[in-house]
Design a protein around this motif. Structure first.
Motif, short mmCIF file in Angstrom:
data_model
loop_
_atom_site.label_atom_id
_atom_site.label_comp_id
_atom_site.label_asym_id
_atom_site.label_seq_id
_atom_site.Cartn_x
_atom_site.Cartn_y
_atom_site.Cartn_z
N GLY A 415 0.75 -1.17 -0.07
CA GLY A 415 -0.08 -0.14 -0.07
C GLY A 415 0.85 1.33 -0.01
O GLY A 415 0.34 2.46 0.20
N LEU A 416 2.14 1.23 -0.21
CA LEU A 416 3.26 2.32 -0.01
C LEU A 416 3.55 2.61 -1.67
O LEU A 416 3.69 3.83 -1.89
CB LEU A 416 4.34 1.78 0.70
N TRP A 449 7.92 5.07 7.83
CA TRP A 449 8.85 4.24 7.09
C TRP A 449 9.41 4.87 5.80
O TRP A 449 10.39 4.73 5.33
CB TRP A 449 7.34 3.07 6.42
N ILE A 450 8.36 6.08 5.23
CA ILE A 450 8.77 6.62 3.96
C ILE A 450 10.12 7.40 4.50
O ILE A 450 11.04 7.55 3.61
CB ILE A 450 7.72 7.54 3.33
N GLY A 451 10.06 7.88 5.40
CA GLY A 451 11.00 8.89 5.94
C GLY A 451 12.56 8.17 6.23
O GLY A 451 13.38 8.47 5.76
N ASP A 452 12.25 6.75 6.82
CA ASP A 452 13.39 5.85 6.98
C ASP A 452 14.04 5.69 5.53
O ASP A 452 15.34 5.36 5.42
CB ASP A 452 12.94 4.95 7.95
N CYS A 453 13.03 5.29 4.81
CA CYS A 453 13.40 4.82 3.44
C CYS A 453 14.23 6.02 2.90
O CYS A 453 15.41 5.59 2.27
CB CYS A 453 12.19 4.26 2.65
N LEU A 454 13.52 7.03 2.76
CA LEU A 454 14.48 8.13 1.98
C LEU A 454 15.90 8.27 2.80
O LEU A 454 16.83 8.67 1.94
CB LEU A 454 13.83 9.66 1.91
N VAL A 525 12.15 -4.17 5.55
CA VAL A 525 13.39 -3.31 5.64
C VAL A 525 14.49 -4.11 6.14
O VAL A 525 15.70 -4.20 5.48
CB VAL A 525 13.07 -2.22 6.50
N SER A 526 14.34 -5.12 7.13
CA SER A 526 15.41 -5.80 7.54
C SER A 526 15.77 -6.67 6.72
O SER A 526 16.96 -7.22 6.72
CB SER A 526 14.88 -6.28 8.96
N ARG A 527 15.15 -7.18 5.70
CA ARG A 527 15.63 -8.06 4.81
C ARG A 527 16.14 -7.33 3.59
O ARG A 527 15.88 -7.53 2.40
CB ARG A 527 14.67 -9.08 4.17
N ASP A 528 16.85 -6.21 3.70
CA ASP A 528 17.64 -5.34 2.71
C ASP A 528 16.37 -4.85 1.71
O ASP A 528 16.59 -5.04 0.48
CB ASP A 528 18.45 -6.01 2.09
N TYR A 529 15.42 -4.35 2.40
CA TYR A 529 14.08 -3.78 1.48
C TYR A 529 13.79 -4.94 0.51
O TYR A 529 13.96 -4.82 -0.77
CB TYR A 529 14.52 -2.49 0.74
#
Ligand code: FAD
Ligand code: NAP
Length: 862
Positions: A415-416, A449-454, A525-529
């Motif tokens: 959903g992201l 989640w988005i902030g961490d991803c960026l 995330v923990s599985r390298d995205y």
């Protein structure tokens, strides 16, 4: 290939509601330049637009608020349990002011086009006024319920009186005093506004197409108990909300509605009615949203409340919802809704009986009446979840339009994000818990989640992210798997897109729960995205895969088993292992009611064998299925497989005779197949006495029992009978080779382990005997001329590959074989009747295959 052209902003977000405001704050804190574009002239989103009388939240304000700012938590005090729209708007204005957010928000700016520039790796955004912006990352924080749906009623522009939409109410308010008012729509907006409009209007007519379930809010001051809970330990409370099913920390109820007495059910429903909490409804029992019978008990409870509240019984009956299960359309929380119909100037018109034919200059014409009004209020809802997103012309890679991609329903990863649209995020998008949860919790999780991803991209020299097709397809499957075990897809709701003509009928949100969802996002995330392709100048990374492959209800069973921290079964003595499996079996639901169950004995090769006969409740005689239970030749008996045998009996309309063959290690190989063969011979000889149809005999079994069924089929072929018309082999043991890939891939964690299978073999057969075809039927030199077979294998079963190998080998030998590969199931889940609902379609197919063996069903692919 990515290029380093500097865009105007790192991030542009659309929308300045709860989501856009927090996103802006978060991104700033992480050092990104961000701009929010908003079509309204101020902040607030939902709470800016929906200013109709009575607008309030339906999740308690304590929970329906931000948690990211501890200071805000203490400086802002809610005045009521369920705050009004003005108060929530003031709250959001306060947040905007406190964090100086308005300076990066451009108001009165409707975004019309967003186009991905693959060469420059950035998005070009264009507003309705033609203003252009560029950004590296583009976020739709545009709201799930922000795109009003057209009322779809003939003549809406003809009316000469006042027209109002609850979704864009005038800021100055409306005075209905002395006016004849119509309200069309009885969803949450209608139900909240009707009592207050009725207080003012000279006459109010409510046009209802579908009656909705509503429970009283019992609004009032903040509940001291809940406040104390929050203030006792705020961090703990918020963390519990983040890991709860729906974003509010409520203890889940483990009991099904039919597991308690009618009095106890009534007591709990009364408590729920008195508590005035939407989440309390679904939480009253564990199975209300999956079991129609349980759900109906609550539906009837609410209908009784309506009958008791509304004096005119004809009106009360019209207000009683029918045709959808409670909870499958968003239920409402009201203040005096049903009581309003006791007022003499309020009237309900049932549009099912008398549909609106047209809006006229003076009012509304229905099929049998003409109404005149001074004002019409449309409370007709939204093009939910996808409406605001596809209203923008979003164009991704290779000129792919998002509206086209989603024409048959939205496809997203978590959903992201969605394949084909790099660097494009949605907040609370389709495929996330979103509208099924306390939205503030889900919004915060997505923003973070988005902030961490960026941040991850930036600190790793990456600047483009996009999900893979595998990951997206896997997530969509999981979203649908979750929905399919619930009652939700049966309703014509906006969750299903059913309120908008022409919108594809798919379940839009993720019903697996906020906690499960957060776990999946964290795991990605923990599985390298996992399932994302990340690129930067001269580099890229991609760990492709699917984050949730197990069926959701199987995952719950595994979680439960994990929580028991049991010792491995193979570490137990045989007696303890048997005692344990008996204790576990005693906890399960019984399985369906059938005609009759009889325990008796039949003559075995070395003494009597117990059997249990299951007879359908239809007139006999019936075909007979000789059934062999699972348990690795060591465990089990008639009780262990009882619910599955009942189900098989009901599904196949056949007598099922479950044979209790001798067990190892007391009676090792070949005692079990010898018993099986003797029992099948006896059943064939005594079919008439058992109430069966002579000659109509199939064999079936699960696991080691399927091994016996397969072996007995070979023995019957070679031993001159009896005639067997078909074999149903569920997760069969077919070979003693424990080195196949499925033994490695599924070695541990799915109940039946490779180590346990080794333990079973060690008890059952000496090494030299294991290669005997009566132990390893796959090793038979001839597999031709066997009865037609249905072989069912489960994806996460160490035995999966040997089942497939047996199906292929029989098929190669000319046997008519159908193989079902049960996706997301484990060795023990398909027999878990009443527990693993996702297994029901496979169980139905097993029943259908038996019917087909007996020639009593229409031919299928067999
Ligand atoms: P929104 O608040 O909807 O904000 C989105 C913003 O994006 C809007 O201001 C819109 O103008 C703007 N926008 C959209 N498209 C464009 C565009 N193309 N260009 C520029 N701007 C655009 N949820 C709960 O959990 N609990 C509740 O009690 C609850 N009550 C609700 C009551 C009502 C009346 C409604 C309609 C919804 C309610 N919801 C509730 C759901 C509610 O929408 C969310 O809780 C939350 O407010 C959503 O915040 P958001 O920022 O994601 O979206
Ligand atoms: P809704 O739930 O979709 O209700 C719309 C109503 O209008 C329905 O009764 C619908 O009937 C009726 N309708 C639509 N088109 C019609 C037509 N052509 N003719 C006759 N009737 C028509 O919309 P909503 O009430 O705005 O609520 C949407 C969601 O927003 C809620 O479910 C909730 O999530 C949120 N919300 C929450 C609150 C709150 O309490 N905090 C308040 C408002 C909204 P059918 O059912 O037959 O389609």
């Amino acid at each position: 290939m990515t290029a380093q052209i500097k865009p105007d902003f790192d991030v542009i977000a659309v929308g300045a509601g709860f989501a856009g405001l927090y996103l802006l704050h978060r991104l700033r804190g992480l050092g990104f330049s961000a701009k929010v574009l908003e079509s309204a002239d101020d902040v607030g989103g939902t709470w800016y637009w929906n200013r109709y009388p009575g607008a309030r939240c339906d999740i308690q304000s304590i929970d329906y608020s931000y948690s990211f700012d501890p200071e805000l938590e203490t400086e802002w005090q809610w005045s009521e349990r369920y705050a009004t729209q003005p108060e929530i708007l003031r709250y959001l204005e306060h947040v905007a002011h406190k964090h100086d957010l308005r300076r990066d928000i451009q108001f009165s700016t409707r975004v019309e086009v967003a186009k991905w520039d693959a060469d420059a790796s950035l998005w070009h955004i264009r507003s309705e006024a033609g203003e252009e912006f560029s950004c590296r990352f583009y976020v739709m924080a545009s709201g799930c319920l922000s795109q009003p749906k057209a009322p779809e009623i003939e003549g809406t522009d003809r009316f000469h009186g006042e027209v109002y939409y609850t979704s864009s109410w005038p800021h100055e308010g409306v005075d209905f005093s002395g006016k004849r008012v119509a309200v069309i729509g009885t969803g949450s907006s209608g139900i909240q506004s009707i009592p207050l409009i009725a207080e003012q209007a000279q006459a109010l007519t409510v046009f209802q197409r579908t009656a909705n379930y509503s429970i009283p809010a019992h609004n009032g001051p903040m509940p001291t108990e809940k406040l104390a809970q929050l203030e006792g330990d705020r961090a703990l409370y918020r963390e519990a909300a983040r890991w709860s099913r729906a974003g509010v920390p409520i203890e889940p109820n483990e009991e099904g509605a039919m597991q308690v007495s009618a009095e106890e059910r009534q007591r709990r429903y009364e408590a729920m009615w008195g508590a005035g909490e939407l989440l309390g409804i679904a939480g009253a029992f564990s199975d209300l949203l999956v079991d129609p019978v349980s759900n109906e008990t609550l539906c009837e409870f609410v209908r009784d409340k309506i009958r008791a509240t509304v004096q005119d019984q004809a009106t009360a009956e019209l207000l009683c919802p029918r045709g959808h299960f409670i909870g499958t359309k968003r239920p409402c929380l009201d203040s005096n809704y049903y009581q309003t119909y006791n007022l003499p100037h309020v009237r309900l018109v049932d549009l099912r009986e008398h549909p609106i034919s047209s809006i006229t200059e003076q009012g509304i014409d229905t099929s049998d009446e003409t109404f005149e009004f001074d004002a019409i209020v449309y409370a007709t809802g939204f093009d939910a979840m996808t409406g605001a997103i596809v209203a923008v012309d979003i164009v991704g890679r290779d000129d792919l339009s998002l509206a086209d991609k989603w024409a048959n329903g939205p496809q997203t990863y978590l959903g992201l994000m969605t394949v084909g649209f790099p660097n494009f995020f949605t907040i609370t998008g389709p495929g996330s818990p979103s509208v099924l949860s306390n939205m503030t919790v889900s919004i915060e999780q997505h923003v973070e989640w988005i902030g961490d991803c960026l941040s991850y991209l930036s600190s790793n020299g990456l600047d483009v992210i996009e999900p893979t097709e595998t990951a997206e397809a896997g997530w969509l499957q999981h979203v649908n798997d979750c929905a399919d075990i619930t009652l939700y897809p049966r309703a014509d709701s906006w969750y299903m897109g059913a309120n908008v003509p022409g919108k594809p009928r798919v379940f839009l949100p993720y019903v697996g729960g906020v906690d499960t969802y957060r776990g999946a996002c964290d795991e990605v995330v923990s599985r390298d995205y996992l399932g994302f392709r990340l690129q930067g100048p001269g580099k890229q990374q991609c760990n492709d895969g699917v984050v949730r492959r197990i069926q959701p209800d199987v995952a719950l069973v595994l979680e439960f088993i994990d929580s028991l921290a049991l010792p491995p079964m193979e570490s137990l003595s045989v007696d303890d292992a048997r005692a344990f499996s008996i204790a576990m079996a005693a906890e399960r639901p019984a399985g369906p009611e059938i005609g009759e169950i009889i325990d008796k004995v039949l003559p075995g090769p070395v003494g009597e064998l117990c059997y249990r006969l299951y007879r359908p409740d239809t007139p006999g005689p019936h075909p007979i299925v000789a059934y062999f239970h699972g348990g690795g030749w060591v465990l089990g008996g008639a009780d262990s497989d009882d619910p599955f045998c009942r189900d098989l009996c009901a599904q196949s309309d056949s007598i099922v005779v479950s044979i209790n063959y001798r067990h190892a290690p007391e009676d090792k190989f070949p005692a079990a197949p010898n018993d099986g063969f003797a029992a099948v011979q006896w059943i064939a000889d005594n079919a008439g006495m058992l109430g069966g149809i002579p000659g109509q005999l199939a064999v079936a079994g699960w696991s080691a029992g399927a091994n016996i069924a397969a072996v007995v089929s070979q023995m019957a072929r070679d031993g001159g009978g009896p005639g067997i018309v078909g074999q149903l082999l569920l997760n069969p043991v077919t070979d003693c080779d424990l080195t196949r890939q499925s033994y490695i891939d599924n070695a541990d964690g799915f109940v039946l382990t490779t180590a346990l299978m080794q333990w079973f073999w060690d008890h059952y057969a000496d090494s030299a005997d294991r290669v005997d075809p009566r132990a390893s039927p796959l090793r038979a030199s001839d597999l031709s001329n066997l009865p037609p077979a249905l072989v069912v294998t489960s994806e996460f079963d160490p035995l999966c590959d040997e089942g497939i190998a047996y199906a292929e080998a029989m098929s190669n030998a000319g046997v008519s074989v159908r193989h079902i590969s049960a996706r997301g199931q484990i060795h023990t889940s398909l027999t878990a009747v009443g527990v693993v609902l996702s297994g029901a379609p496979v169980r139905k197919e097993m029943g259908a295959a038996l019917l087909e063996f007996f020639g009593t069903a229409p031919p299928s692919e067999l």
